[in-house]
Scaffold this active site. Structure first.
Site, PDB file in Angstrom:
ATOM      1  N   CYS A 266     -57.900  39.989   3.752  1.00 53.07           N
ATOM      2  CA  CYS A 266     -57.205  40.794   4.773  1.00 53.07           C
ATOM      3  C   CYS A 266     -56.604  42.047   4.153  1.00 53.07           C
ATOM      4  CB  CYS A 266     -56.096  39.966   5.418  1.00 53.07           C
ATOM      5  SG  CYS A 266     -56.653  38.765   6.616  1.00 53.07           S
TER       6      CYS A 266
ATOM      7  N   GLU B  42     -54.878  41.846   0.678  1.00 51.64           N
ATOM      8  CA  GLU B  42     -54.300  41.406  -0.584  1.00 51.64           C
ATOM      9  C   GLU B  42     -54.795  42.242  -1.756  1.00 51.64           C
ATOM     10  OE1 GLU B  42     -55.665  39.560   2.098  1.00 51.64           O
ATOM     11  OE2 GLU B  42     -55.874  37.566   1.204  1.00 51.64           O
TER      12      GLU B  42
END
Length: 848
Positions: free
Chosen positions: A433, A435
């Site tokens: 997502c 990170e």
């Protein structure tokens, strides 16, 4: 002119896209059957050697599939956009869904009867042998009970394989798989036999050699299939393509790439093989423009048009990968999310701007393909060229939800604060997502768990209870608070308790993977597993982290502020009144919202009156934007005023709470409460270490779990009713950021993004008209620069109007290619569960 627009894709790319777009996802059984056979045949071997034999059997026997028109070949499944099953991680949830997976709310898959029979037979071997069963055996009953109550979940790695990593694509492009085998063979020869760890290292090195020899065979099988198809092909153009594909596959990835076509083929073989070895998602390509560009620059024979078509084909292939999850997890990851994050731009390792011609070609490919994968991201820093940012903003305006944008000025120091060197931090990419990690040096265990901060708030207000269960410690009844400090004292104690359980669950799963499913193929591509002679799952990486992510931050911040203001400062409510209203869900039946007779949400005369009254009280006038957002929010969520006959005092209490200033409007006293709530979580998380010797680090992002786990949260002091969706990521609550996009971004930037080094996620939604033309482009890029100057970490945008989304919801067949940003990923809007669609519809429509 700032606006340059994007070219059209080739006819081939359009055909390949349509194949993906209209494919029906299937569950296939070949990998599960082969893996089970390999496990049975090698029961006497240590875990790492068994895994090598599993990979060997799969690479040697998995069906080889070359689809029409493909220039880049290699498939995980026979059918496009389908999925294999990996029973070594978990299996029983699949069997339970044999008859329901095709019809479930989120991410349905077809399971043919023959496939179900084959899987059922394979699954007979697996009771008590999976990583999930081992992980569960390590967890305490209290931890399991907290997971069952919706405080947190570790379903990602609990049910699936290890992912969330970016490997050394550049190394394979340079030396090939043969180079890996040669390096490992040298390490094996030079092992000190007197060293205590000799036996384990020897097994690891042998496992790597077996895996990579099998991987070379896998590629050669594609060369043979391309040759076979070429001999049958009557079209001379396609025949030449197949002959070249055969030549490419016979050379790479065994050896280093010599042309850009070979480089693209190498990239895809590596990406697909990683998916085959393990069912972990978020195998992220990382800085594609950096490691691929040297091969484009050196290829003097390739045309710009054909090079672009090859990149487009890589983008298509990334959409061929698919995953199935259990029914509950599918709702949290709604939209067939695979999270293959591909990142461009930013800085070089020595701090210079990294933009190159391939960077722009990646944007062009995204515009051509218009599919959810890759999860396309850009890095922005003070040295980012204006042309690059304008081009990215043009791409955002297309309404695909990409690129997501990341701030080097926050992420690089955040990684350094975790012990990553400046050189490695500058080279960061984005995983999954949102990170950040230093690629091919990190086992980040990102997305390790979802942590529901709003649920902890609810439990705190109920003296450690969730419903009738005493889930957390006894910290005092809410009605006994004498100040907001009493709440924070209790909240911190509850956070200590539940974060400890979270860590226990994450570490249980971590240990289970290290013991039962080390991954030799993946490990050899991450530094310094080969140097240390141990797998990634056993601590072979240079940097080791565990990254659980929180959601419900805005809900918690708004609730705590409303509690402070309305009870302890303005004295409009008593704690007893508030507690009664929360227990009664403000007079509404839990899970039931008022509806019109035709089943559609509607607003009655009294409800409109109350809404207008609230807006006047909050804004001092009838602000048109506030009216529109409030109406949209109520219609989408179905949470309008109480129906006739409900307790009028409860409704009055709810109106008082909803009139409290909210996070997202650039009000310091509100925003800093949300900041404090987030910090309490982040600071507690970072106290812990994992079995691989690394630190826990917090993130704040939800995937789409804010909708799913909102169902586990009772009514809150911000006026939110029980079971309603929570805010997504670090975004303000839906419809509550009423002062424009800059004010909303300023609020989000006040959170401490540096400490949330596992990533933060901020969604904004814009009306297309507000970003039109060069003026819109300037405003848009200025918003991004301003937000990043104020130290926001990440932002992403949906550029679409509510009318279009509702039309797509009602007529999905006419909107198959509508792609939207859900959370840290994009997805086809029409495949999302309705409640996730409703959550996207209800987000504030910003405009300049």
């Amino acid at each position: 002119m700032l606006e340059k627009g994007f070219s059209n894709p080739t006819e081939r790319v359009v055909r390949l896209k349509n194949m993906i777009l209209h494919a029906k996802p299937y569950v296939e059984s070949e990998r599960a059957v082969l893996a089970t056979e390999a496990y049975k045949e090698n029961e006497q071997l240590p875990a790492i050697m068994r895994r090598a034999r599993v990979v060997e059997k799969i690479f040697n026997e998995l069906p080889v599939t070359i689809r029409p028109d493909e220039l880049i070949v290699g498939a995980v499944t026979i059918n496009p956009r389908s999925t294999e099953i990996c029973p070594e991680f978990s299996y029983d949830w699949v069997e339970k869904e044999f008859n329901t997976m095709e019809h479930r709310v989120a991410d349905p898959f077809i399971i043919p009867e023959k496939t179900a029979d084959e899987l059922h037979e394979a699954f007979k071997y697996w009771p008590g042998k999976t990583t999930s069963s081992l992980a569960a055996s390590y967890m305490s009953e209290g931890t399991k009970e907290s997971m069952a109550s919706g405080v947190f979940t570790v379903g990602n790695y609990f049910y699936g394989g290890v992912g969330h990593v970016s490997v050394d694509y550049g190394k394979i492009l340079k030396i090939g798989f043969r180079g890996i085998i040669n390096r490992v063979s040298c390490e094996l020869e030079n092992l000190d036999r007197s060293e205590p760890g000799y036996i384990k290292k020897e097994q690891f090195y042998n496992a790597v050699i077996i895996s990579y020899q099998a991987a070379i065979t896998f590629a050669h099988r594609y060369a043979q299939e391309a040759t076979r198809l070429a001999q049958l092909e009557s079209n001379p153009v396609r025949k030449r393509e197949l002959e070249q594909i055969a030549q490419n596959c016979s050379r790479v990835p065994e050896n280093g790439a010599t042309t850009f076509w070979e480089a693209c083929q190498t990239f895809w073989f590596l990406q697909s093989m990683l998916q085959i070895e393990s069912s972990g998602h978020s195998i992220s390509p990382g800085r594609f423009d950096q490691y691929m560009y040297p091969y484009l620059a050196a290829d003097t024979s390739i045309s710009k048009e054909f090079a672009q078509e090859l990149v487009d084909c890589c983008w298509i292939k990334l959409n061929d990968i698919n995953k199935t999850r259990d029914e509950i997890s599918a709702q949290a990851f709604a939209g067939y999310a695979v999270f293959q994050n591909l990142c461009v731009g930013g800085q070089t390792e020595d701090g210079r701007d990294a933009t190159n011609p391939l960077t722009y070609m990646c944007m062009e490919a995204t515009a051509h393909v218009r599919l959810p994968q890759p999860s396309f991201s850009i890095r922005v820093w003070q040295g980012t060229p204006d042309e690059f940012l304008f081009r990215a903003c043009e791409l955002v305006r297309m309404g695909l939800g990409v690129p997501a944008m990341y701030n080097d000025e926050v992420i690089i120091p955040a990684l350094q604060n975790r012990g990553v060197s400046l050189h490695d931090a500058r080279d960061y990419c984005i995983i999954g997502c949102v990170e950040p990690q230093s690629p091919h040096r990190t086992e980040g265990w990102h997305d390790a768990a979802f942590f529901n901060v709003a649920k902890v708030l609810e439990i705190t207000l109920n003296n450690g209870r969730a419903g009738n269960k005493q889930l957390g410690p006894v910290t005092g009844e809410m009605t006994g608070y004498t100040s907001i400090d009493d709440f924070f004292t209790a909240f911190k104690k509850q956070m200590v308790h539940f974060v400890h359980q979270l860590v226990e669950a994450c570490n249980s799963v971590d240990i289970a993977h290290g013991e039962r499913c080390p991954l030799p193929f993946l490990s050899a591509l991450v530094d310094d597993c080969i140097g240390r002679g141990k797998s990634l799952q056993e601590g072979g990486a240079i940097y080791n982290f565990t990254g659980p992510q929180a959601f419900g931050i805005a809900d918690t911040g708004d609730s705590v502020y409303a509690l402070r203001k309305q009870v302890f400062e303005d004295h409009k409510l008593t704690l007893t009144e508030l507690k009664s209203a929360l227990d009664a869900n403000f007079g509404h039946a839990v899970g039931c919202a008022p509806h019109a007779a035709d089943g559609k949400s509607s607003l009655g005369e009294q409800e409109i009156h109350e809404m207008v009254k609230r807006i006047i009280e909050q804004h001092g006038s009838l602000d048109p934007t506030a009216i529109k957002n409030e109406v949209y929010r109520q219609l989408a969520s179905g949470t309008s005023a109480a129906p006739a006959g409900s307790n009028s005092r409860f409704e009055e209490i709810r109106h008082i709470l909803e009139n409290s200033p909210c996070f997202g409007n650039d009000i310091d006293e509100v925003d800093l409460v949300a900041r404090e709530c987030a910090l309490i979580y982040c600071q507690e998380v970072e106290k812990y270490t994992n079995p691989r010797g690394g630190q826990f680090q917090a993130g704040i992002y939800p995937v789409s779990a804010n909708v799913l786990f909102g169902k586990d949260v009772a009514a809150l002091p911000d006026g939110r009713m029980a079971k309603d969706p929570l805010a997504d990521g670090v975004s303000p609550r839906q419809g509550k950021d009423t002062q424009g996009p800059t004010a909303a971004a300023n609020s989000v930037a006040k959170l401490d993004h540096f400490i949330a080094s596992n990533g933060t996620l901020y969604n904004q939604k814009f009306l297309p008209s507000s970003l039109a033309g060069e003026q819109g482009l300037r405003h848009f890029s200025g918003l991004v620069r301003n937000y990043f100057d104020k130290k926001g970490m990440h932002v992403q945008f949906n550029v679409i109007d509510r009318k279009t989304l509702i039309e797509a919801q009602n007529n999905p067949q006419q909107h198959q290619d509508l792609v939207v940003r859900v959370a840290g990923y994009s997805a086809q809007f029409v495949v999302l569960a309705k409640e996730v669609q409703d959550d996207i519809i209800s987000r504030t429509e910003q405009q300049f």
